[in-house]
Motif scaffolding. Structure first.
Motif, PDB file in Angstrom:
ATOM      1  N   PRO A  42       0.809  -1.229   0.000  1.00  0.00           N
ATOM      2  CA  PRO A  42       0.000   0.000   0.000  1.00  0.00           C
ATOM      3  C   PRO A  42       0.834   1.268   0.000  1.00  0.00           C
ATOM      4  O   PRO A  42       0.411   2.297  -0.535  1.00  0.00           O
ATOM      5  CB  PRO A  42      -0.835  -0.124   1.288  1.00  0.00           C
ATOM      6  CG  PRO A  42      -0.120  -1.102   2.131  1.00  0.00           C
ATOM      7  CD  PRO A  42       0.540  -2.052   1.197  1.00  0.00           C
ATOM      8  N   LEU A  43       2.049   1.201   0.589  1.00  0.00           N
ATOM      9  CA  LEU A  43       2.913   2.383   0.596  1.00  0.00           C
ATOM     10  C   LEU A  43       3.404   2.719  -0.809  1.00  0.00           C
ATOM     11  O   LEU A  43       3.440   3.891  -1.205  1.00  0.00           O
ATOM     12  CB  LEU A  43       4.108   2.150   1.519  1.00  0.00           C
ATOM     13  CG  LEU A  43       3.828   2.165   3.021  1.00  0.00           C
ATOM     14  CD1 LEU A  43       5.120   1.926   3.796  1.00  0.00           C
ATOM     15  CD2 LEU A  43       3.212   3.481   3.435  1.00  0.00           C
ATOM     16  N   ALA A  70      -6.430   6.794   2.966  1.00  0.00           N
ATOM     17  CA  ALA A  70      -7.660   6.214   3.540  1.00  0.00           C
ATOM     18  C   ALA A  70      -8.486   5.521   2.470  1.00  0.00           C
ATOM     19  O   ALA A  70      -8.969   4.396   2.660  1.00  0.00           O
ATOM     20  CB  ALA A  70      -8.473   7.300   4.237  1.00  0.00           C
ATOM     21  N   GLY A  71      -8.655   6.196   1.333  1.00  0.00           N
ATOM     22  CA  GLY A  71      -9.437   5.605   0.253  1.00  0.00           C
ATOM     23  C   GLY A  71      -8.793   4.369  -0.322  1.00  0.00           C
ATOM     24  O   GLY A  71      -9.455   3.343  -0.540  1.00  0.00           O
ATOM     25  N   PHE A 126      -1.972   5.530  10.221  1.00  0.00           N
ATOM     26  CA  PHE A 126      -1.990   6.532  11.282  1.00  0.00           C
ATOM     27  C   PHE A 126      -0.632   7.223  11.414  1.00  0.00           C
ATOM     28  O   PHE A 126      -0.567   8.417  11.750  1.00  0.00           O
ATOM     29  CB  PHE A 126      -2.396   5.890  12.605  1.00  0.00           C
ATOM     30  CG  PHE A 126      -3.889   5.762  12.772  1.00  0.00           C
ATOM     31  CD1 PHE A 126      -4.666   6.882  13.002  1.00  0.00           C
ATOM     32  CD2 PHE A 126      -4.510   4.526  12.675  1.00  0.00           C
ATOM     33  CE1 PHE A 126      -6.038   6.782  13.145  1.00  0.00           C
ATOM     34  CE2 PHE A 126      -5.882   4.412  12.815  1.00  0.00           C
ATOM     35  CZ  PHE A 126      -6.656   5.544  13.051  1.00  0.00           C
ATOM     36  N   VAL A 127       0.438   6.502  11.131  1.00  0.00           N
ATOM     37  CA  VAL A 127       1.763   7.126  11.150  1.00  0.00           C
ATOM     38  C   VAL A 127       1.852   8.200  10.067  1.00  0.00           C
ATOM     39  O   VAL A 127       2.315   9.321  10.323  1.00  0.00           O
ATOM     40  CB  VAL A 127       2.867   6.065  10.953  1.00  0.00           C
ATOM     41  CG1 VAL A 127       4.226   6.742  10.764  1.00  0.00           C
ATOM     42  CG2 VAL A 127       2.905   5.100  12.122  1.00  0.00           C
ATOM     43  N   PHE A 128       1.393   7.870   8.868  1.00  0.00           N
ATOM     44  CA  PHE A 128       1.434   8.831   7.768  1.00  0.00           C
ATOM     45  C   PHE A 128       0.477   9.998   8.012  1.00  0.00           C
ATOM     46  O   PHE A 128       0.758  11.130   7.612  1.00  0.00           O
ATOM     47  CB  PHE A 128       1.093   8.133   6.452  1.00  0.00           C
ATOM     48  CG  PHE A 128       2.297   7.627   5.712  1.00  0.00           C
ATOM     49  CD1 PHE A 128       2.788   8.307   4.608  1.00  0.00           C
ATOM     50  CD2 PHE A 128       2.958   6.487   6.135  1.00  0.00           C
ATOM     51  CE1 PHE A 128       3.906   7.855   3.928  1.00  0.00           C
ATOM     52  CE2 PHE A 128       4.074   6.023   5.478  1.00  0.00           C
ATOM     53  CZ  PHE A 128       4.556   6.713   4.368  1.00  0.00           C
ATOM     54  N   VAL A 134      -2.222  15.674  10.609  1.00  0.00           N
ATOM     55  CA  VAL A 134      -3.575  15.458  11.114  1.00  0.00           C
ATOM     56  C   VAL A 134      -3.563  15.448  12.637  1.00  0.00           C
ATOM     57  O   VAL A 134      -2.698  14.821  13.257  1.00  0.00           O
ATOM     58  CB  VAL A 134      -4.150  14.123  10.594  1.00  0.00           C
ATOM     59  CG1 VAL A 134      -5.509  13.825  11.242  1.00  0.00           C
ATOM     60  CG2 VAL A 134      -4.298  14.169   9.080  1.00  0.00           C
ATOM     61  N   THR A 135      -4.524  16.154  13.232  1.00  0.00           N
ATOM     62  CA  THR A 135      -4.678  16.169  14.686  1.00  0.00           C
ATOM     63  C   THR A 135      -5.705  15.112  15.078  1.00  0.00           C
ATOM     64  O   THR A 135      -6.879  15.199  14.695  1.00  0.00           O
ATOM     65  CB  THR A 135      -5.138  17.547  15.187  1.00  0.00           C
ATOM     66  OG1 THR A 135      -4.189  18.545  14.791  1.00  0.00           O
ATOM     67  CG2 THR A 135      -5.276  17.544  16.708  1.00  0.00           C
TER      68      THR A 135
END
Length: 259
Positions: A42-43, A70-71, A126-128, A134-135
């Motif tokens: 995915p990366l 996300a998509g 979540f790391v990316f 993103v907060t």
């Protein structure tokens, strides 16, 4: 009915566990990175899509990397689960034609493998997202809701596909075309807000898109969708599962004559 299914699953627990182990071994057999491909794949796709689409769709969109990730992540989860589920019956015909076991075990084992790979990729997501600025808010905990509803939808849709694949082998080729079309209809790399409101409503007819949108809203915007939107995700999941279970129940014995 549900209690009966659970009892059968417990009675065949050993077979189920062996199927899950076998699926993992087959997927990563003779690979150097093993489960690392669940993260690397995915990366690499994200990198390519970001380089291509940022210039055209993401120039004015905040947190576009997170939006894109996300998509792509949710869509690949759907694709992997349903594609694996589609071949679950034909791929295990040598087993259930000789011993009487619940046929949904084969499909569930495929989905367990897909869920595990998805959760590994979710950690990277979540790391990316954090790197993207993103907060994170408490609403992010609700991400388990679309994961659960999409998992149920994948199981139900996989049942439908696996039954079709038993009776019509062309299903595999038709589904490859369908997935490619669905990719462009799921707003992976573009924002649907550019379309008229009537067209935006049409996107809600796509079960994959509504789950993708939910993840984006709670992670990027930090807000929880409406109760009606929650109901829409649940409705799609239950419809797919209901139809799939009904087909398995009606065609249970016919599967033996077509595999």
């Amino acid at each position: 009915m549900l209690k009966k299914k659970i009892r059968k699953l417990k009675a065949n627990r050993f077979l189920f566990e062996e199927l899950v182990k076998r699926d993992f071994k087959q997927k990563y057999k003779r690979t150097v990175l093993g489960m690392g491909w669940s993260i690397l794949s995915p990366l690499l796709i994200l990198l390519v899509m970001r380089l291509i689409f940022t210039r055209f769709f993401g120039r004015d969109m905040p947190f576009y990397t997170t939006y894109l990730f996300a998509g792509n992540l949710m869509f690949n989860f759907f694709k992997e689960s349903t594609s694996g589920g589609m071949t679950a019956l034909r791929g295990n015909s040598a087993i259930f034609t000789k011993i009487n076991v619940p046929k949904y075990l084969f499909l569930l084992s495929k989905n367990v493998s897909s869920v595990f790979n998805f959760l590994l990729s979710m950690v990277v997501f979540f790391v990316f997202a954090a790197i993207d600025g993103v907060t994170f808010k408490p609403s992010c905990l609700m991400i388990f809701y679309p994961i659960c509803t999409l998992t149920v939808f994948n199981i139900g849709f996989g049942m439908i596909l696996s039954a079709m694949h038993v009776f019509f082998q062309d299903t595999k080729y038709l589904y490859d075309i369908f997935v490619r079309l669905l990719l462009y209809m799921s707003a992976i790399f573009y924002d649907v807000s550019a379309y008229p409101e009537q067209v935006q409503r049409l996107f809600l007819l796509n079960p994959v898109y509504v789950n993708i949108k939910y993840v984006r809203v709670i992670v990027i915007n930090g807000t929880v969708p409406s109760l009606m939107y929650h109901g829409l995700l649940l409705l799609y999941a239950l419809i797919a599962l209901g139809i799939g279970a009904l087909i398995y129940k009606k065609q249970n014995h016919r599967f033996l004559y077509y595999v």
